[in-house]
Design an enzyme around this catalytic site. Structure first.
Site, PDB file in Angstrom:
ATOM      1  N   ASP A   1     -40.062  39.242  -9.032  1.00 12.36           N
ATOM      2  CA  ASP A   1     -38.659  39.665  -8.893  1.00 12.36           C
ATOM      3  C   ASP A   1     -40.499  40.849  -9.156  1.00 12.36           C
ATOM      4  O   ASP A   1     -41.569  40.468  -9.603  1.00 12.36           O
ATOM      5  CB  ASP A   1     -38.413  40.029  -9.606  1.00 12.36           C
ATOM      6  CG  ASP A   1     -38.174  42.027  -9.467  1.00 12.36           C
ATOM      7  OD1 ASP A   1     -36.748  42.131 -10.883  1.00 12.36           O
ATOM      8  OD2 ASP A   1     -38.206  42.380  -9.311  1.00 12.36           O
TER       9      ASP A   1
ATOM     10  N   ASP B   1     -37.259  32.187   8.438  1.00 16.60           N
ATOM     11  CA  ASP B   1     -35.457  31.556   9.150  1.00 16.60           C
ATOM     12  C   ASP B   1     -34.956  32.012  10.180  1.00 16.60           C
ATOM     13  O   ASP B   1     -35.156  32.813  10.241  1.00 16.60           O
ATOM     14  CB  ASP B   1     -35.172  31.132   7.458  1.00 16.60           C
ATOM     15  CG  ASP B   1     -33.952  30.182   7.425  1.00 16.60           C
ATOM     16  OD1 ASP B   1     -34.003  29.687   6.291  1.00 16.60           O
ATOM     17  OD2 ASP B   1     -33.581  29.320   8.197  1.00 16.60           O
TER      18      ASP B   1
ATOM     19  N   ASP C   1     -31.623  27.331  11.588  1.00 17.80           N
ATOM     20  CA  ASP C   1     -30.956  27.452  11.065  1.00 17.80           C
ATOM     21  C   ASP C   1     -29.497  26.617  11.090  1.00 17.80           C
ATOM     22  O   ASP C   1     -29.339  27.387  12.593  1.00 17.80           O
ATOM     23  CB  ASP C   1     -30.769  28.536   9.805  1.00 17.80           C
ATOM     24  CG  ASP C   1     -29.285  27.971   9.225  1.00 17.80           C
ATOM     25  OD1 ASP C   1     -29.588  27.633   8.243  1.00 17.80           O
ATOM     26  OD2 ASP C   1     -27.854  28.607   9.611  1.00 17.80           O
TER      27      ASP C   1
ATOM     28  N   GLU D   1     -32.783  23.003  12.182  1.00 18.70           N
ATOM     29  CA  GLU D   1     -31.898  21.951  10.915  1.00 18.70           C
ATOM     30  C   GLU D   1     -30.809  21.910  11.208  1.00 18.70           C
ATOM     31  O   GLU D   1     -30.044  22.753  12.525  1.00 18.70           O
ATOM     32  CB  GLU D   1     -31.688  23.408   9.883  1.00 18.70           C
ATOM     33  CG  GLU D   1     -30.652  22.797   8.483  1.00 18.70           C
ATOM     34  CD  GLU D   1     -29.806  23.756   8.346  1.00 18.70           C
ATOM     35  OE1 GLU D   1     -29.509  24.141   8.870  1.00 18.70           O
ATOM     36  OE2 GLU D   1     -29.188  23.172   6.681  1.00 18.70           O
TER      37      GLU D   1
ATOM     38  N   HIS E   1     -32.952  24.949  -1.338  1.00 14.49           N
ATOM     39  CA  HIS E   1     -31.819  26.123  -1.199  1.00 14.49           C
ATOM     40  C   HIS E   1     -30.228  25.397  -1.365  1.00 14.49           C
ATOM     41  O   HIS E   1     -29.159  26.258  -1.575  1.00 14.49           O
ATOM     42  CB  HIS E   1     -32.311  27.109  -0.504  1.00 14.49           C
ATOM     43  CG  HIS E   1     -32.214  27.483   0.986  1.00 14.49           C
ATOM     44  ND1 HIS E   1     -32.210  26.783   2.008  1.00 14.49           N
ATOM     45  CD2 HIS E   1     -30.114  27.742   1.350  1.00 14.49           C
ATOM     46  CE1 HIS E   1     -31.500  27.017   2.794  1.00 14.49           C
ATOM     47  NE2 HIS E   1     -30.570  27.762   2.595  1.00 14.49           N
ATOM     48  N   ASP E   2     -29.626  24.052  -0.462  1.00 11.86           N
ATOM     49  CA  ASP E   2     -29.013  23.703  -0.599  1.00 11.86           C
ATOM     50  C   ASP E   2     -28.396  22.833  -0.576  1.00 11.86           C
ATOM     51  O   ASP E   2     -27.242  21.612  -0.722  1.00 11.86           O
ATOM     52  CB  ASP E   2     -28.490  23.655   1.852  1.00 11.86           C
ATOM     53  CG  ASP E   2     -28.538  24.903   2.164  1.00 11.86           C
ATOM     54  OD1 ASP E   2     -28.973  24.982   3.440  1.00 11.86           O
ATOM     55  OD2 ASP E   2     -28.253  25.809   1.735  1.00 11.86           O
TER      56      ASP E   2
HETATM   57  O1  TEU Z   1     -27.071  25.245   6.066  1.00 10.69           O
HETATM   58  C1  TEU Z   1     -26.049  24.616   7.026  1.00 10.69           C
HETATM   59  C2  TEU Z   1     -25.339  22.938   6.552  1.00 10.69           C
HETATM   60  O2  TEU Z   1     -25.574  22.429   6.808  1.00 10.69           O
HETATM   61  C3  TEU Z   1     -25.034  23.908   4.957  1.00 10.69           C
HETATM   62  O3  TEU Z   1     -23.375  23.201   5.695  1.00 10.69           O
HETATM   63  C4  TEU Z   1     -25.331  22.390   4.245  1.00 10.69           C
HETATM   64  O4  TEU Z   1     -25.375  21.860   4.629  1.00 10.69           O
HETATM   65  C5  TEU Z   1     -24.070  22.506   3.662  1.00 10.69           C
HETATM   66  O5  TEU Z   1     -24.300  24.017   2.625  1.00 10.69           O
HETATM   67  C6  TEU Z   1     -24.243  21.683   2.193  1.00 10.69           C
HETATM   68  O6  TEU Z   1     -24.065  21.953   0.952  1.00 10.69           O
HETATM   69  C7  TEU Z   1     -27.970  26.486   6.647  1.00 10.69           C
HETATM   70  C8  TEU Z   1     -28.083  27.113   5.502  1.00 10.69           C
HETATM   71  O7  TEU Z   1     -29.511  26.386   5.067  1.00 10.69           O
HETATM   72  C9  TEU Z   1     -27.472  27.542   4.417  1.00 10.69           C
HETATM   73  O8  TEU Z   1     -27.964  27.792   3.494  1.00 10.69           O
HETATM   74  C10 TEU Z   1     -26.027  28.784   5.449  1.00 10.69           C
HETATM   75  O9  TEU Z   1     -24.986  28.194   4.129  1.00 10.69           O
HETATM   76  C11 TEU Z   1     -25.879  27.652   6.508  1.00 10.69           C
HETATM   77  O10 TEU Z   1     -26.654  27.320   7.421  1.00 10.69           O
HETATM   78  C12 TEU Z   1     -25.057  29.156   7.506  1.00 10.69           C
HETATM   79  O11 TEU Z   1     -25.994  29.631   7.933  1.00 10.69           O
HETATM   80 CA    CA Z   2     -37.252  43.295  -6.777  1.00 10.85          CA
END
Ligand code: TEU
Ligand code: CA
Length: 567
Positions: free
Chosen positions: A22, A99, A205, A265, A337-338
């Site tokens: 930030d 992305d 994505d 992805e 991030h997932d």
């Molecule tokens: O994630 C797609 C996806 O496969 C998700 O369902 C992921 O496997 C799951 O969250 C794992 O627990 C992409 C993005 O990376 C994710 O952050 C988004 O929420 C999603 O697509 C929808 O855009």
């Molecule tokens: Ca900020």
């Protein structure tokens, strides 16, 4: 090496902007914060940055719900900030990949606002609208039984027009209708606009969801009384997916693909699918993110965790190495991030093992054949977050699942444990920069609590410690830049059935590397009566990289969570 293969020697670093740095004290990471940290990333040695979405968004799914593809959400900054970031990254020889979220938009995108306004609006067919269908009880219901990835049905009834719209994710993420050429052309124009602005490619994505079986059949019923079904066979790797990607390549990347990086992805992709997606002759994408290895510790689903067996991991990653050895290319990742944090999931975040284990994971992944992805903080050995209560989760996937599971009678404490293990929020706590308040992430109140272990795990401390996880990642990235066998060598798995040893070789132009890694808490003997035949002849090897102490050769015992790279 042709330009088209530069990414074989490259390492990509994923930034989740809202949790990276930030700069204006509002507690949310932003673009100027990233600019301020470019020298840190240069020191690490990464070649490409992938930014999770920064576009205009209501943030229902933290930016994966886009309301304007060609503007920046004020939370993160402005287009001028993006231009500055592109220029500053390029000045350091670093590429910037955006992305691309085009399976769906936000429900606040003008396209959807128009589309939903009336059944005869010109943009009605830009999304998946269907009339209700008769249900067995004589009423009406959703057009298919598909379940959303974020719990509940994948269709939302729009009262104003009396029709349902499809949303594989949240109800605020309506799926675009890629069958409509107007949609495809609008997406391609937007992509060209970003490339013309200077970005160097896209992470796409859930790109293998854009082609649906247009008859929209029901999916296999999901156990339980939800009445919902698993529709994935009708929208993963769908009938026109390769046609759409090849059309995209021609319309967007023609004449400039060699310098760009494209990564799809693709949940549910198989090795055979991946050969089709990444064969350069087919001009689709350079590589894909596959999900097999991040599903091995799932029972019936991700919220049904089970213990990972190293032999399963070796079998899966080994199959992907073999399957893409001749044609196509692998991406390599432990987390993003997932996904939960790598060292907590695939290694050991126990205080006595965390550092060695984090280094081992870096060594093993980065010495595979493919392009490695480092997720922000992985290079520090950042860990999963302690979540005292269910209220500490912010991610829509976790919050929706907890609510639905408890409502359907699951034990709240067990669901909470499953969330602690698998929630995406584990990866979304702020980057840990130093030991000052909020770990130097913000001068304000962070949108998400900083992991309390920041006083011990932070960039400042690790930059000053040559034996840190950070400097180990820096050295393993440097090895990819200096040792051609890392980027280009053939892969051969060794000791496939050994429950604790992960060992393989990489061979290129007469050079052979050996990687041996002990994925256990105890010492592993590599010689003596149970010596591993596979390691014969390596007794006088040269140590290129080791993460625990400084062993003299491959034959000595391998300590707990120790990995070595030898030539
Ligand atoms: O994630 C797609 C996806 O496969 C998700 O369902 C992921 O496997 C799951 O969250 C794992 O627990 C992409 C993005 O990376 C994710 O952050 C988004 O929420 C999603 O697509 C929808 O855009
Ligand atoms: Ca900020």
């Amino acid at each position: 090496m042709t330009e088209a293969q530069w990414f074989r020697e490259a390492v990509v670093y994923q930034i989740y902007p809202r949790s990276f740095q930030d700069s204006n004290g509002d507690g949310i990471g932003d673009l100027r914060g990233i600019i301020d940290r470019l020298d840190y990333l240069k020191t690490l040695g990464v070649d490409v940055l992938w930014l999770s979405p920064i576009y205009t968004s209501p943030q229902d799914d933290n930016g994966y719900d886009i309301a304007d593809y060609q503007d920046i959400d004020p939370t993160f900054g402005t287009l001028a900030d993006v231009d500055e970031l592109i220029a500053q990254a390029h000045a350091r020889g670093i590429r910037l990949v955006m992305d691309l979220v085009v399976n769906h938009t936000s429900d606040e995108h003008p396209w959807f606002v128009e589309s939903r306004s009336s059944t005869d609006n010109p943009k009605r067919d830009w999304y998946w609208w269907r009339a209700p269908r008769e249900t067995a009880d004589g009423g009406t219901g959703a057009p298919t039984n598909w379940e959303s990835f974020f719990s509940g049905p994948a269709w939302e009834l729009d009262e104003a027009t009396g029709e349902y719209y499809l949303h594989l994710f949240s109800r605020k993420q309506p799926d675009l209708n890629w069958e409509n050429p107007e949609v495809r052309e609008a997406v391609y124009a937007m992509m060209r606009w970003w490339l013309d602005r200077g970005v160097d490619g896209f992470r796409m994505d859930v790109i293998n969801m854009i082609s649906k079986v247009t008859s929209l059949p029901d999916g296999e019923p999901i156990p339980g009384d939800s009445g919902l079904g698993d529709g994935t066979q009708h929208f993963l790797n769908g009938p026109r997916i390769h046609e759409f990607l090849q059309e995209m390549h021609a319309a967007v990347f023609e004449g400039r693909a060699e310098k760009l990086l494209t990564v799809g992805e693709t949940p549910g992709v198989t090795v055979d699918d991946a050969v089709l997606y990444t064969d350069p002759a087919r001009r689709e994408v350079d590589m894909v993110f596959q999900f097999e290895h991040v599903g091995l510790d799932h029972g019936d689903h991700k919220w049904d965790p089970r213990t990972l067996d190293l032999r399963d991991l070796k079998k899966s990653l080994g199959r992907w190495q073999d399957g893409l050895a001749e044609t196509g290319w692998n991406s390599l990742y432990w987390n993003n991030h997932d996904q939960p944090r790598a060292v907590s999931r695939f290694g050991s975040d126990a205080p006595e093992h965390r550092i060695a284990s984090a280094k081992l994971l870096g060594t093993v992944l980065h010495l595979h054949r493919g392009t490695p992805y480092v997720y922000q903080g992985e290079e520090l050995g950042m860990t999963n977050v302690p979540f005292p209560t269910a209220d500490d989760f912010l991610d829509i996937e976790s919050v929706n699942y907890y609510r639905a599971a408890v409502a359907s009678g699951s034990d709240a404490a067990s669901v909470l444990d499953a969330l602690r293990t698998g929630s995406r929020d584990n990866a979304r706590s702020p980057m840990q920069w130093d030991s000052t308040e909020h770990s130097g992430f913000t001068s304000g109140t962070p949108w998400f609590g900083v992991n309390p272990n920041y006083t011990e795990i932070n960039a400042e401390a690790e930059l000053a410690d040559d034996d840190s996880v950070f400097h180990h990642y820096r050295r393993v990235i440097e090895l990819r830049h200096t040792e051609p066998a890392v980027g280009h060598g053939d892969f051969r798995m060794l000791a496939a059935d050994h429950p604790e040893l992960y060992a393989f070789t990489r061979a290129h132009d007469g050079v052979e590397l050996l990687v041996v890694a002990n994925f256990s808490d105890s010492e592993l003997a590599l010689d003596g009566p149970d010596a591993l035949d596979d390691l014969d002849g390596w007794a006088d090897a040269t140590l290129l990289l080791g993460n625990v102490g400084d062993p003299t050769s491959v034959t000595g015992p391998l300590r707990a969570w120790e990995a070595r790279v030898l030539r």
